[in-house]
Enzyme design. Structure first.
Site, PDB file in Angstrom:
ATOM      1  N   CYS A 148       9.685   6.954  -5.358  1.00 56.93           N
ATOM      2  CA  CYS A 148      10.485   5.800  -5.801  1.00 56.93           C
ATOM      3  C   CYS A 148      11.030   6.028  -7.215  1.00 56.93           C
ATOM      4  O   CYS A 148      10.314   6.480  -8.102  1.00 56.93           O
ATOM      5  CB  CYS A 148       9.620   4.536  -5.753  1.00 56.93           C
ATOM      6  SG  CYS A 148      10.573   3.057  -6.163  1.00 56.93           S
ATOM      7  N   CYS A 159       7.522   0.965 -12.247  1.00 52.08           N
ATOM      8  CA  CYS A 159       6.446  -0.040 -12.232  1.00 52.08           C
ATOM      9  C   CYS A 159       5.121   0.630 -12.649  1.00 52.08           C
ATOM     10  O   CYS A 159       4.652   1.550 -11.963  1.00 52.08           O
ATOM     11  CB  CYS A 159       6.333  -0.660 -10.844  1.00 52.08           C
ATOM     12  SG  CYS A 159       7.937  -1.194 -10.189  1.00 52.08           S
ATOM     13  N   CYS A 184       2.186   1.461 -10.185  1.00 50.84           N
ATOM     14  CA  CYS A 184       2.457   1.914  -8.812  1.00 50.84           C
ATOM     15  C   CYS A 184       2.297   3.418  -8.578  1.00 50.84           C
ATOM     16  O   CYS A 184       2.963   4.243  -9.231  1.00 50.84           O
ATOM     17  CB  CYS A 184       3.863   1.488  -8.402  1.00 50.84           C
ATOM     18  SG  CYS A 184       4.170   1.861  -6.652  1.00 50.84           S
ATOM     19  N   CYS A 222       3.392  -6.158   8.184  1.00 49.00           N
ATOM     20  CA  CYS A 222       4.247  -6.083   6.993  1.00 49.00           C
ATOM     21  C   CYS A 222       4.607  -4.634   6.688  1.00 49.00           C
ATOM     22  O   CYS A 222       3.720  -3.785   6.546  1.00 49.00           O
ATOM     23  CB  CYS A 222       3.504  -6.702   5.809  1.00 49.00           C
ATOM     24  SG  CYS A 222       4.473  -6.682   4.305  1.00 49.00           S
ATOM     25  N   CYS A 244       7.138  -8.944   8.593  1.00 44.42           N
ATOM     26  CA  CYS A 244       7.355  -9.096   7.152  1.00 44.42           C
ATOM     27  C   CYS A 244       7.839  -7.751   6.642  1.00 44.42           C
ATOM     28  O   CYS A 244       7.430  -6.705   7.156  1.00 44.42           O
ATOM     29  CB  CYS A 244       6.046  -9.490   6.460  1.00 44.42           C
ATOM     30  SG  CYS A 244       6.178  -9.569   4.664  1.00 44.42           S
ATOM     31  N   CYS A 268       7.577 -14.615   0.660  1.00 44.63           N
ATOM     32  CA  CYS A 268       6.236 -14.185   0.277  1.00 44.63           C
ATOM     33  C   CYS A 268       6.366 -13.622  -1.131  1.00 44.63           C
ATOM     34  O   CYS A 268       7.036 -12.598  -1.327  1.00 44.63           O
ATOM     35  CB  CYS A 268       5.733 -13.111   1.257  1.00 44.63           C
ATOM     36  SG  CYS A 268       4.170 -12.363   0.743  1.00 44.63           S
ATOM     37  N   ARG A 308      -2.838 -15.312  -0.414  1.00 43.49           N
ATOM     38  CA  ARG A 308      -3.419 -14.078   0.136  1.00 43.49           C
ATOM     39  C   ARG A 308      -4.244 -13.341  -0.898  1.00 43.49           C
ATOM     40  O   ARG A 308      -3.761 -13.002  -1.989  1.00 43.49           O
ATOM     41  CB  ARG A 308      -2.322 -13.164   0.694  1.00 43.49           C
ATOM     42  CG  ARG A 308      -2.911 -11.911   1.362  1.00 43.49           C
ATOM     43  CD  ARG A 308      -1.900 -11.103   2.174  1.00 43.49           C
ATOM     44  NE  ARG A 308      -1.200 -11.953   3.093  1.00 43.49           N
ATOM     45  CZ  ARG A 308       0.099 -12.215   3.014  1.00 43.49           C
ATOM     46  NH1 ARG A 308       0.816 -11.662   2.079  1.00 43.49           N
ATOM     47  NH2 ARG A 308       0.666 -13.031   3.877  1.00 43.49           N
TER      48      ARG A 308
HETATM   49  N1  SAM Z   1       9.284  -1.063  -3.532  1.00 43.90           N
HETATM   50  C1  SAM Z   1       9.307  -2.438  -3.202  1.00 43.90           C
HETATM   51  C2  SAM Z   1       9.184  -3.323  -4.399  1.00 43.90           C
HETATM   52  O1  SAM Z   1       8.526  -2.943  -5.350  1.00 43.90           O
HETATM   53  O2  SAM Z   1       9.745  -4.415  -4.398  1.00 43.90           O
HETATM   54  C3  SAM Z   1       8.296  -2.841  -2.175  1.00 43.90           C
HETATM   55  C4  SAM Z   1       6.907  -2.231  -2.177  1.00 43.90           C
HETATM   56  S1  SAM Z   1       5.889  -2.526  -3.618  1.00 43.90           S
HETATM   57  C5  SAM Z   1       4.618  -1.333  -3.429  1.00 43.90           C
HETATM   58  C6  SAM Z   1       5.168  -4.114  -3.273  1.00 43.90           C
HETATM   59  C7  SAM Z   1       4.206  -4.697  -4.255  1.00 43.90           C
HETATM   60  O3  SAM Z   1       2.956  -4.029  -4.178  1.00 43.90           O
HETATM   61  C8  SAM Z   1       4.528  -4.648  -5.727  1.00 43.90           C
HETATM   62  O4  SAM Z   1       5.472  -5.587  -6.128  1.00 43.90           O
HETATM   63  C9  SAM Z   1       3.167  -4.947  -6.346  1.00 43.90           C
HETATM   64  O5  SAM Z   1       2.990  -6.339  -6.482  1.00 43.90           O
HETATM   65  C10 SAM Z   1       2.191  -4.393  -5.307  1.00 43.90           C
HETATM   66  N2  SAM Z   1       1.474  -3.217  -5.814  1.00 43.90           N
HETATM   67  C11 SAM Z   1       1.957  -1.967  -5.920  1.00 43.90           C
HETATM   68  N3  SAM Z   1       1.042  -1.133  -6.445  1.00 43.90           N
HETATM   69  C12 SAM Z   1      -0.054  -1.885  -6.697  1.00 43.90           C
HETATM   70  C13 SAM Z   1      -1.340  -1.606  -7.254  1.00 43.90           C
HETATM   71  N4  SAM Z   1      -1.658  -0.380  -7.684  1.00 43.90           N
HETATM   72  N5  SAM Z   1      -2.224  -2.612  -7.360  1.00 43.90           N
HETATM   73  C14 SAM Z   1      -1.910  -3.859  -6.942  1.00 43.90           C
HETATM   74  N6  SAM Z   1      -0.704  -4.180  -6.407  1.00 43.90           N
HETATM   75  C15 SAM Z   1       0.210  -3.219  -6.303  1.00 43.90           C
HETATM   76  C1  DTB Z   2       1.581  -7.294  -2.000  1.00 43.19           C
HETATM   77  O1  DTB Z   2       1.655  -8.277  -2.756  1.00 43.19           O
HETATM   78  N1  DTB Z   2       0.625  -6.391  -2.028  1.00 43.19           N
HETATM   79  C2  DTB Z   2       0.830  -5.359  -1.032  1.00 43.19           C
HETATM   80  C3  DTB Z   2       2.096  -5.878  -0.290  1.00 43.19           C
HETATM   81  N2  DTB Z   2       2.461  -7.037  -1.041  1.00 43.19           N
HETATM   82  C4  DTB Z   2       3.203  -4.976  -0.022  1.00 43.19           C
HETATM   83  C5  DTB Z   2       0.903  -3.998  -1.566  1.00 43.19           C
HETATM   84  C6  DTB Z   2      -0.332  -3.567  -2.318  1.00 43.19           C
HETATM   85  C7  DTB Z   2      -0.160  -2.140  -2.681  1.00 43.19           C
HETATM   86  C8  DTB Z   2      -1.374  -1.556  -3.352  1.00 43.19           C
HETATM   87  C9  DTB Z   2      -1.166  -0.153  -3.750  1.00 43.19           C
HETATM   88  C10 DTB Z   2      -0.924   0.803  -2.621  1.00 43.19           C
HETATM   89  O2  DTB Z   2      -1.646   0.775  -1.605  1.00 43.19           O
HETATM   90  O3  DTB Z   2      -0.016   1.664  -2.752  1.00 43.19           O
HETATM   91 FE1  SF4 Z   3       8.901   1.575  -6.424  1.00 47.42          FE
HETATM   92 FE2  SF4 Z   3       6.313   1.032  -6.509  1.00 47.42          FE
HETATM   93 FE3  SF4 Z   3       7.966  -0.280  -8.095  1.00 47.42          FE
HETATM   94 FE4  SF4 Z   3       8.039  -0.738  -5.437  1.00 47.42          FE
HETATM   95  S1  SF4 Z   3       6.352  -1.170  -6.819  1.00 47.42           S
HETATM   96  S2  SF4 Z   3       9.807  -0.442  -6.797  1.00 47.42           S
HETATM   97  S3  SF4 Z   3       7.527   1.321  -4.684  1.00 47.42           S
HETATM   98  S4  SF4 Z   3       7.575   1.930  -8.171  1.00 47.42           S
END
Ligand code: SAM
Ligand code: DTB
Ligand code: SF4
Length: 331
Positions: A69, A73, A76, A113, A144, A204, A276
């Site tokens: 990506c 973030c 992430c 989802c 979702c 959501c 959730r």
């Molecule tokens: N890339 C898209 C976005 O960011 O909108 C969708 C997928 S992203 C992984 C969805 C959500 O997962 C993020 O907004 C964040 O709230 C959650 N998330 C990602 N990494 C995480 C982590 N290490 N711990 C907790 N939540 C996480």
């Molecule tokens: C949300 O609020 N949490 C989920 C889902 N929406 C997409 C994602 C959590 C991701 C945790 C880190 C991972 O597994 O990569």
């Molecule tokens: Fe990309 Fe992760 Fe940010 Fe979603 S949360 S936009 S996958 S860096």
């Protein structure tokens, strides 16, 4: 401060019509500051008035496009710029997604989802996700998707395909947000949420705690979610999963009871939302999860994987539900 009557109006026009007076960050901070038993009692009371207190909705996650990506973030593991060992994979096929959805349904999930590590989908990519949405619904599951920022017209296409929910988190309070993400603003996210809402897809939207934020920032995050009009139908509260290689790895862990308080504040301020208990559950004891359910959490991610990180396995969750006398909520 007594605001509960504002949130339990019997004549709410829509299911998630917000409080008559918006929750301020100050008011939510005052909730956080209550003695733990008082906060829990109040949250559980709100929960019982609106839901079966022993029913928990089960959503299964699948990463349909993993890694690579371009965004930054700080939490992430899928951001290309951090070296986390997550590879940049291709978008899954509709057949792969159908097989995973079928298994999720067999295991008892009611919602499936699909997450993609994109800033937002290109039209060609959206076309395939649309086929995935149709396939998931054909398996008898709610659908979702969480695909990042949506451009004009994309939410309508997802709605036409039958998408039930779109997940897009605001992630952090406005003041703290810039410390975590710089490649897109909170306003960009709010624009996508507006597009989802206008297209008639359920929203959501939640956030992450445990990122080193203050209690004030947690209160401001909850106040912002509760102030949306209407507030989200589904509110994921994520506890940061710390992944080596991400900037937030090594952040001091959030105290478990403070996490429970966050869930309780979400329940009180958004009485009719599904709250959730999301990422971070694998690292939580059964006792802490039980407190979260008591505080008003009534949905979980179900299945041994979130997107790239771990989640309790199905057997562990079944055992926990049996111990607590919980049952899955059937939609
Ligand atoms: N890339 C898209 C976005 O960011 O909108 C969708 C997928 S992203 C992984 C969805 C959500 O997962 C993020 O907004 C964040 O709230 C959650 N998330 C990602 N990494 C995480 C982590 N290490 N711990 C907790 N939540 C996480
Ligand atoms: C949300 O609020 N949490 C989920 C889902 N929406 C997409 C994602 C959590 C991701 C945790 C880190 C991972 O597994 O990569
Ligand atoms: Fe990309 Fe992760 Fe940010 Fe979603 S949360 S936009 S996958 S860096």
């Amino acid at each position: 401060m007594e605001t509960s009557s504002l949130n339990e109006r019997p004549t709410a026009a829509a299911d998630t019509t917000p409080a008559a007076e918006p929750w301020s960050a100050d008011a939510v901070e005052a909730l956080f500051a209550l003695p733990f038993n008082d906060l829990m009692h109040r949250a559980h009371g709100v929960h019982r008035r609106h839901f079966d207190p022993n029913a928990v909705q089960l959503s299964t996650l699948l990463s349909v496009k993993t890694g690579g990506c371009p965004e930054d973030c700080g939490y992430c593991p899928q951001a290309a710029r951090y070296h986390t060992g997550v590879a940049d994979e291709a978008l899954l096929s509709v057949e792969q997604v159908t097989a995973a959805a079928r298994l999720a349904k067999q295991n008892g999930a009611t919602r499936f989802c699909m997450g993609a590590a994109w800033r937002g989908p290109k039209q060609r990519e959206l076309d395939r996700v649309i086929e995935m949405v149709k396939a998931v619904r054909a398996e008898g599951l709610e659908s979702c998707a969480t695909l990042g920022l949506l451009k004009a017209g994309q939410a309508e296409q997802l709605k036409a395909a039958g998408l039930d929910y779109y997940n897009h988190n605001i992630d952090a309070s406005p003041e703290f947000y810039g410390e975590i993400i710089t490649t897109r603003t909170q306003d960009d996210r709010l624009e996508t949420l507006e597009r989802v809402r206008r297209a008639g897809i359920h929203v959501c939207c939640g956030g992450i705690v445990g990122m080193g934020e203050s209690r004030r920032a947690r209160a401001a995050l909850i106040a912002q979610l509760a102030g949306m009009d209407p507030y989200p139908e589904s509110v994921p509260i994520n506890n940061l999963v710390q992944v080596p290689g991400t900037p937030l790895h090594g952040t001091a862990a959030l105290d478990s009871l403070e996490f429970v308080r966050t869930v309780a504040c979400a329940r009180i301020t958004m009485p009719k939302a599904m709250v959730r208990l999301s990422a971070g559950r694998e690292a939580m004891s059964e006792a802490v999860q039980a407190l979260c359910f008591f505080a008003g959490a009534n949905s979980i991610f179900y299945g041994e994987k979130l997107l790239t990180t771990g989640n309790p396995d199905v057997e562990a969750d079944r055992a926990l539900f049996a111990k607590l006398g919980l049952h899955p909520l059937w939609c």
